[in-house]
Motif scaffolding. Sequence first.
Motif, mmCIF file in Angstrom:
data_model
loop_
_atom_site.group_PDB
_atom_site.id
_atom_site.type_symbol
_atom_site.label_atom_id
_atom_site.label_comp_id
_atom_site.label_asym_id
_atom_site.label_seq_id
_atom_site.Cartn_x
_atom_site.Cartn_y
_atom_site.Cartn_z
ATOM 1 N N GLU A 1 5.433 10.832 -3.398
ATOM 2 C CA GLU A 1 4.000 10.562 -3.468
ATOM 3 C C GLU A 1 3.729 9.120 -3.903
ATOM 4 O O GLU A 1 2.786 8.479 -3.424
ATOM 5 N N ALA A 2 4.566 8.598 -4.812
ATOM 6 C CA ALA A 2 4.422 7.199 -5.238
ATOM 7 C C ALA A 2 4.664 6.266 -4.059
ATOM 8 O O ALA A 2 3.957 5.263 -3.887
ATOM 9 N N ALA A 3 5.664 6.604 -3.250
ATOM 10 C CA ALA A 3 5.966 5.803 -2.066
ATOM 11 C C ALA A 3 4.800 5.859 -1.075
ATOM 12 O O ALA A 3 4.420 4.839 -0.481
ATOM 13 N N ASP A 4 4.217 7.049 -0.891
ATOM 14 C CA ASP A 4 3.071 7.189 0.018
ATOM 15 C C ASP A 4 1.883 6.343 -0.449
ATOM 16 O O ASP A 4 1.204 5.694 0.351
ATOM 17 N N LEU A 5 1.639 6.367 -1.773
ATOM 18 C CA LEU A 5 0.513 5.589 -2.310
ATOM 19 C C LEU A 5 0.748 4.100 -2.118
ATOM 20 O O LEU A 5 -0.166 3.363 -1.699
ATOM 21 N N LEU A 6 1.965 3.638 -2.404
ATOM 22 C CA LEU A 6 2.271 2.220 -2.256
ATOM 23 C C LEU A 6 2.174 1.798 -0.792
ATOM 24 O O LEU A 6 1.620 0.734 -0.478
ATOM 25 N N PHE A 7 2.675 2.635 0.103
ATOM 26 C CA PHE A 7 2.637 2.351 1.531
ATOM 27 C C PHE A 7 1.200 2.179 2.024
ATOM 28 O O PHE A 7 0.861 1.205 2.701
ATOM 29 N N HIS A 8 0.340 3.110 1.653
ATOM 30 C CA HIS A 8 -1.044 3.028 2.104
ATOM 31 C C HIS A 8 -1.806 1.902 1.404
ATOM 32 O O HIS A 8 -2.749 1.336 1.976
ATOM 33 N N THR A 9 -1.400 1.560 0.188
ATOM 34 C CA THR A 9 -2.013 0.420 -0.499
ATOM 35 C C THR A 9 -1.678 -0.879 0.224
ATOM 36 O O THR A 9 -2.522 -1.772 0.351
ATOM 37 N N LEU A 10 -0.447 -0.989 0.732
ATOM 38 C CA LEU A 10 -0.058 -2.164 1.511
ATOM 39 C C LEU A 10 -0.920 -2.282 2.766
ATOM 40 O O LEU A 10 -1.318 -3.382 3.164
ATOM 41 N N ILE A 11 -1.215 -1.145 3.384
ATOM 42 C CA ILE A 11 -2.063 -1.147 4.577
ATOM 43 C C ILE A 11 -3.485 -1.568 4.210
ATOM 44 O O ILE A 11 -4.121 -2.366 4.907
ATOM 45 N N LEU A 12 -3.991 -1.039 3.091
ATOM 46 C CA LEU A 12 -5.343 -1.393 2.661
ATOM 47 C C LEU A 12 -5.442 -2.875 2.323
ATOM 48 O O LEU A 12 -6.440 -3.530 2.655
ATOM 49 N N LEU A 13 -4.418 -3.407 1.686
ATOM 50 C CA LEU A 13 -4.404 -4.838 1.363
ATOM 51 C C LEU A 13 -4.582 -5.669 2.628
ATOM 52 O O LEU A 13 -5.397 -6.599 2.675
ATOM 53 N N GLN A 14 -3.806 -5.336 3.660
ATOM 54 C CA GLN A 14 -3.891 -6.120 4.896
ATOM 55 C C GLN A 14 -5.183 -5.848 5.655
ATOM 56 O O GLN A 14 -5.674 -6.727 6.365
#
Length: 205
Positions: A168-181
Amino acid sequence: MEIDFKKYTDGLVPVVVQDKLTRNVLMLGFMNEEAVKQTLETRKVTFFSRKKGALWMKGEESGNTLNLVSLTSDCDNDTLLAEVIPDGPVCHKGSDTCWGEKNQPKFGFLSYLEDVIEERKNHPEMEGSYVASLFRKGVNKVAQKVGEEAVELVIESKDDNDLAFLNEAADLLFHTLILLQTKGFHLRDVDKTLRSRHKFNPSSE
């Protein structure tokens, strides 16, 4: 700190200069005993210039000095590592490093993942790509996914399933990277913000 100056006929030891924060190698220089002494006293990296035949403080003309954090010798005491905070570009040609690279923080696999996400952002029409489909749906959908993943991470943190929690931590970080871009930013922008809050002081290290 022991330094074997006698190992070299000219009494000059090589000095690898590394940015304390980004961990990037900036340049290579040489020091004699006097240069080492002055560097430690002034906390400004000073080399011995073979061309000038004299001591040379990096940035004494350009203002792009190297603020010393630490100076250490290697296992053979014949090579030095200077960890620094640079004031501006290091290379005399104007680039951040003497290898023409950008002095930006690197985040291992996360940097690679950012590149993949950016490729999908630049090609939102790509079929079969989950990331591209999120970019097509826009910032509201991406932000929603970040919120959902954040809630799932909180829920998993209350249990004892470490694998589920890390997923779940990996999923959150992954989607945060997408939101950043989606918002036009990268990890380096977050890194810069965190460093500005920390108010890093080389002399305190």
